[in-house]
Design a protein around this motif. Structure first.
Motif, mmCIF file in Angstrom:
data_model
loop_
_atom_site.group_PDB
_atom_site.id
_atom_site.type_symbol
_atom_site.label_atom_id
_atom_site.label_comp_id
_atom_site.label_asym_id
_atom_site.label_seq_id
_atom_site.Cartn_x
_atom_site.Cartn_y
_atom_site.Cartn_z
ATOM 1 N N SER A 104 -5.345 2.701 -1.729
ATOM 2 C CA SER A 104 -4.473 2.915 -2.895
ATOM 3 C C SER A 104 -4.265 1.613 -3.656
ATOM 4 O O SER A 104 -4.279 1.592 -4.896
ATOM 5 N N LEU A 105 -4.081 0.530 -2.930
ATOM 6 C CA LEU A 105 -3.906 -0.772 -3.551
ATOM 7 C C LEU A 105 -5.180 -1.197 -4.268
ATOM 8 O O LEU A 105 -5.135 -1.769 -5.363
ATOM 9 N N HIS A 106 -6.319 -0.890 -3.658
ATOM 10 C CA HIS A 106 -7.604 -1.216 -4.291
ATOM 11 C C HIS A 106 -7.775 -0.444 -5.593
ATOM 12 O O HIS A 106 -8.187 -1.018 -6.613
ATOM 13 N N PHE A 153 -6.963 -0.850 2.353
ATOM 14 C CA PHE A 153 -5.841 -0.501 1.485
ATOM 15 C C PHE A 153 -6.383 0.244 0.248
ATOM 16 O O PHE A 153 -6.424 -0.309 -0.850
ATOM 17 N N GLN A 178 1.033 4.257 -3.205
ATOM 18 C CA GLN A 178 0.385 5.537 -2.918
ATOM 19 C C GLN A 178 0.866 6.628 -3.870
ATOM 20 O O GLN A 178 2.057 6.796 -4.097
ATOM 21 N N GLU A 234 0.838 -1.197 0.000
ATOM 22 C CA GLU A 234 0.000 0.000 0.000
ATOM 23 C C GLU A 234 0.879 1.255 0.000
ATOM 24 O O GLU A 234 0.609 2.221 -0.731
ATOM 25 N N LYS A 235 1.942 1.262 0.775
ATOM 26 C CA LYS A 235 2.852 2.409 0.820
ATOM 27 C C LYS A 235 3.569 2.599 -0.513
ATOM 28 O O LYS A 235 3.817 3.730 -0.947
#
Length: 221
Positions: free
Chosen positions: A181-183, A179, A138, A134-135
């Motif tokens: 951003s990951l989504h 999550f 972003q 996720e980081k």
């Protein structure tokens, strides 16, 4: 050098990344469907050590193991580069690809399909790994920048595979709001027309995973 053949299954996350790479590169290939419960003599001939898919045959060249196959595709066909130009960025992409295969895929599988303490520990490990990704994503559309690249192909299974394994295994692991951003990356990835072409039908995919759970063969093949 000759034609390209891909020995694979439609539902395998490791096979999907190779199909996606070939599609993005514009490489024509013959898809040879394998039955993992009754592996073909050719598959066993071409991959006698691991006896699993995917296997890429390019003329006289036989390449096995999906990350190795991706590297071969990248070096053989120059259209639509998958890896960054910068050497450090390439190394970073390869690091996260290995992280995915070693630190994310196994715990996600156990978290979705396991039971008891082992399932809980695997879920904790999976969520920790997803938080790290996720980081990384972003502020980006794709891990590869504005276009789908090597790491997107390696991680692309997250966008559809996890939910199918959750359904087959009966355990929920990933919530979109955990999550974001990951989504969003997953939505950008899976709705690319070339990617969508290789997404297996949901019902068939869940049945495949359920059979893999019963036979304990999914991660091995």
């Amino acid at each position: 050098m000759g034609g390209v053949k891909l020995f694979a299954t439609k539902e395998s996350l490791f096979s999907s990344r190779i199909q996606w790479a070939l599609k993005l590169k514009g490489v024509e290939y013959e898809f040879i469907l394998e039955d993992l419960a009754n592996k073909s003599p050719l598959l066993l001939k071409y991959n006698p050590i691991y006896k699993k898919v995917p296997v890429l045959v390019h003329g006289d060249n036989v390449v096995v193991e999906s990350l190795v196959i991706l590297e071969y595709i990248e070096e053989t066909w120059k259209e639509h580069p998958l890896l960054p130009r910068d050497s450090y960025d390439r190394a970073t992409a390869r690091f996260w690809a290995k992280f995915n295969d070693e630190k994310l895929v196994p715990p996600v599988w156990t978290a979705c399909t396991g039971e008891g303490e082992a399932q809980e520990k695997a879920k904790e490990s999976a969520l920790e790994s997803l938080a790290l990704l996720e980081k990384q994503i972003q502020g980006k559309k794709f891990f590869g920048g504005e276009q789908i690249g090597y790491l997107d192909l390696v991680l692309g299974w997250i966008s559809y595979w996890i939910s199918g394994v959750e359904e087959a295994g009966g355990n929920k692991v990933l919530e979109a709001e955990m999550f974001p951003s990951l989504h969003q990356w997953g939505q950008n990835f899976i709705h690319n027309p070339l990617i969508e072409e290789c997404i297996p039908a949901r019902e068939a995919f869940v049945a495949y995973v359920q059979n893999a759970i019963n036979c304990k063969i999914f991660l091995k093949s």
